[in-house]
Write an enzyme that holds these catalytic residues in place. Structure first.
Site, PDB file in Angstrom:
ATOM      1  N   HIS A 215      -2.625  -1.033  -3.349  1.00 60.51           N
ATOM      2  CA  HIS A 215      -3.771  -0.165  -3.102  1.00 60.51           C
ATOM      3  C   HIS A 215      -3.613   1.108  -3.931  1.00 60.51           C
ATOM      4  O   HIS A 215      -2.698   1.901  -3.704  1.00 60.51           O
ATOM      5  CB  HIS A 215      -3.867   0.203  -1.621  1.00 60.51           C
ATOM      6  CG  HIS A 215      -4.204  -0.957  -0.736  1.00 60.51           C
ATOM      7  ND1 HIS A 215      -3.901  -0.964   0.606  1.00 60.51           N
ATOM      8  CD2 HIS A 215      -4.817  -2.142  -0.991  1.00 60.51           C
ATOM      9  CE1 HIS A 215      -4.319  -2.108   1.138  1.00 60.51           C
ATOM     10  NE2 HIS A 215      -4.865  -2.835   0.180  1.00 60.51           N
TER      11      HIS A 215
ATOM     12  N   ASP B 111      -4.505  -4.796   6.046  1.00 56.33           N
ATOM     13  CA  ASP B 111      -4.962  -5.596   4.915  1.00 56.33           C
ATOM     14  C   ASP B 111      -3.841  -6.527   4.466  1.00 56.33           C
ATOM     15  O   ASP B 111      -2.711  -6.091   4.262  1.00 56.33           O
ATOM     16  CB  ASP B 111      -5.379  -4.685   3.751  1.00 56.33           C
ATOM     17  CG  ASP B 111      -6.022  -5.462   2.611  1.00 56.33           C
ATOM     18  OD1 ASP B 111      -6.687  -6.479   2.895  1.00 56.33           O
ATOM     19  OD2 ASP B 111      -5.868  -5.054   1.451  1.00 56.33           O
TER      20      ASP B 111
ATOM     21  N   MET C 194      -0.007   1.146   5.328  1.00 59.22           N
ATOM     22  CA  MET C 194      -0.715   1.413   6.570  1.00 59.22           C
ATOM     23  C   MET C 194      -1.865   0.427   6.733  1.00 59.22           C
ATOM     24  O   MET C 194      -2.469  -0.007   5.755  1.00 59.22           O
ATOM     25  CB  MET C 194      -1.260   2.837   6.572  1.00 59.22           C
ATOM     26  CG  MET C 194      -1.937   3.251   7.866  1.00 59.22           C
ATOM     27  SD  MET C 194      -2.476   4.976   7.795  1.00 59.22           S
ATOM     28  CE  MET C 194      -3.204   5.155   9.430  1.00 59.22           C
TER      29      MET C 194
ATOM     30  N   SER D  71       0.848  -1.193   0.000  1.00 65.18           N
ATOM     31  CA  SER D  71       0.000   0.000   0.000  1.00 65.18           C
ATOM     32  C   SER D  71       0.883   1.243   0.000  1.00 65.18           C
ATOM     33  O   SER D  71       1.672   1.417  -0.920  1.00 65.18           O
ATOM     34  CB  SER D  71      -0.949  -0.023   1.200  1.00 65.18           C
ATOM     35  OG  SER D  71      -1.867   1.037   1.135  1.00 65.18           O
ATOM     36  N   THR D  72       0.802   2.094   1.021  1.00 63.80           N
ATOM     37  CA  THR D  72       1.552   3.353   1.044  1.00 63.80           C
ATOM     38  C   THR D  72       3.049   3.099   0.900  1.00 63.80           C
ATOM     39  O   THR D  72       3.636   2.341   1.665  1.00 63.80           O
ATOM     40  CB  THR D  72       1.291   4.103   2.360  1.00 63.80           C
ATOM     41  OG1 THR D  72      -0.111   4.185   2.582  1.00 63.80           O
ATOM     42  CG2 THR D  72       1.886   5.494   2.320  1.00 63.80           C
TER      43      THR D  72
END
Length: 354
Positions: free
Chosen positions: A201, A297, A294, A175-176
């Protein structure tokens, strides 16, 4: 507890007004300023430097990409790109992510006020994730929980994985900070590596531009996944934004299903959904890797892969932009091995040799 200081740079007065209103409603956030272009912003930010910058990419006098590169060279600060849902906007946003932006906030050309208001929770989450991506990370208050769905909403957990085949594959969730991390890993790989299925993401319409950019940079083939695409050695399939991706097996061959469904762990695509499908379809024949991001997930899905006999790996804290998803996977006992980002390409090349 210190608030997250945010500065908004966008040439649209409506965008500045709406984003400022959303942020001002959260007690953990303070909008310290807003400006119509980077030159005005630089002058004002010298008085009080923000923790997070929300940045448009198409502005007068100085464009967002030039400003972003200047900031990253002189005073690195987490930057969220505020981009339109267009093909041109997606391509420009890829340049921004490559230059060091940590995430994307989308805005349509029409119905802007309503869209941004409806997306306020996602926007606030992105700002808080960006704030954690700085030195001396903030410990943020937990927002009131929104309804959360597990991977059960897309794929039931029952049923063993099919018997082992000779074809290996790698599943990656991030993600991030993941766009830069994936670029680092995939650019280093030769065409002989096992097939890969990836969830990053990212909003709808941006994953296609992201995959196309990586495909131009990498020796392996990188593409946005389409329904029934084969998982092949030397190919990486990236889940399209706004849709879930599942691994399926037919005989000794693997392919992906791309389908609609509710967000899982507030994400669509969801890493948990992909990892669960890999546990069921590939079992011990797979390797699962959870990287910077973050939230949590992917942590439970990686645990299911681990229990199905897959080898499971987490990116280490030192090399993560945000040590959230890997940390949760480690806490769950889902991880066999913790590796730095720099060690990931070597691991995947070893899999190819094995």
């Amino acid at each position: 507890m210190d608030k997250i200081r945010v500065f908004i740079i966008d040439d649209s007065a409506v965008v500045r007004q709406v984003l400022s209103g959303i942020l001002a409603a959260d007690p953990a956030v303070e909008v310290i300023g807003a400006a119509p272009d980077p030159l005005f912003a630089l002058e004002r930010m010298q008085r009080q430097w923000p923790d997070v910058i929300v940045l448009d990419v198409e502005m007068p006098r100085m464009d967002g990409i030039t400003f972003l590169r200047k900031i990253m060279a002189e005073r690195p600060t987490p930057v969220l790109i505020c981009s339109t849902l267009t093909e041109k906007g997606a391509q420009t946003t890829m340049e921004a992510l490559a230059a060091g932006a940590v995430g994307i906030i989308t805005k349509p050309k029409l119905g802007l006020k309503g869209f941004l208001s409806e997306s306020s929770a996602e926007f606030l989450s992105a700002v808080k994730a960006a704030a954690q991506a700085r030195a001396g990370r903030l410990r943020l208050p937990v927002p009131p929980p929104a309804p959360r769905l597990s991977a059960d909403a897309i794929l039931p957990a029952t049923g063993p994985a099919l018997a082992q085949t000779t074809e290996r594959l790698v599943a990656i969730g991030t993600s991030t900070g993941g766009t830069q991390a994936l670029e680092f890993v995939l650019r280093a790989l030769p065409r002989v590596v096992p097939g890969m299925v990836i969830v990053q993401h990212m909003p709808e319409k941006f994953t296609g531009a992201f995959a196309a950019r990586l495909n131009d940079l990498c020796e392996i083939e990188v593409k946005e996944a389409e329904h029934h695409d084969r998982v092949l050695p030397g190919r990486a399939l990236i889940a399209p934004g706004g849709r879930h991706m599942l691994l399926r097996r037919s005989g000794a061959q693997y392919h992906v299903e791309v389908l609609d469904g509710p967000p899982v762990n507030r994400h669509r695509p969801s890493v948990d959904v992909l990892f669960r499908s890999v546990a069921k379809a590939a079992g011990r024949n797979a390797v699962g890797i959870i990287m910077t991001g973050m939230g949590d997930d992917g942590a439970r899905g990686l645990k299911e892969m681990h229990e199905a006999g897959a080898r499971t790996i987490a990116q280490d804290e030192a090399s993560c932009v945000v040590y959230g998803m890997p940390k949760e996977a480690v806490k769950l006992g889902a991880v066999d091995q913790v590796l730095s980002l720099q060690a990931m390409p070597g691991l995947l090349m070893q899999l190819a040799r094995d």
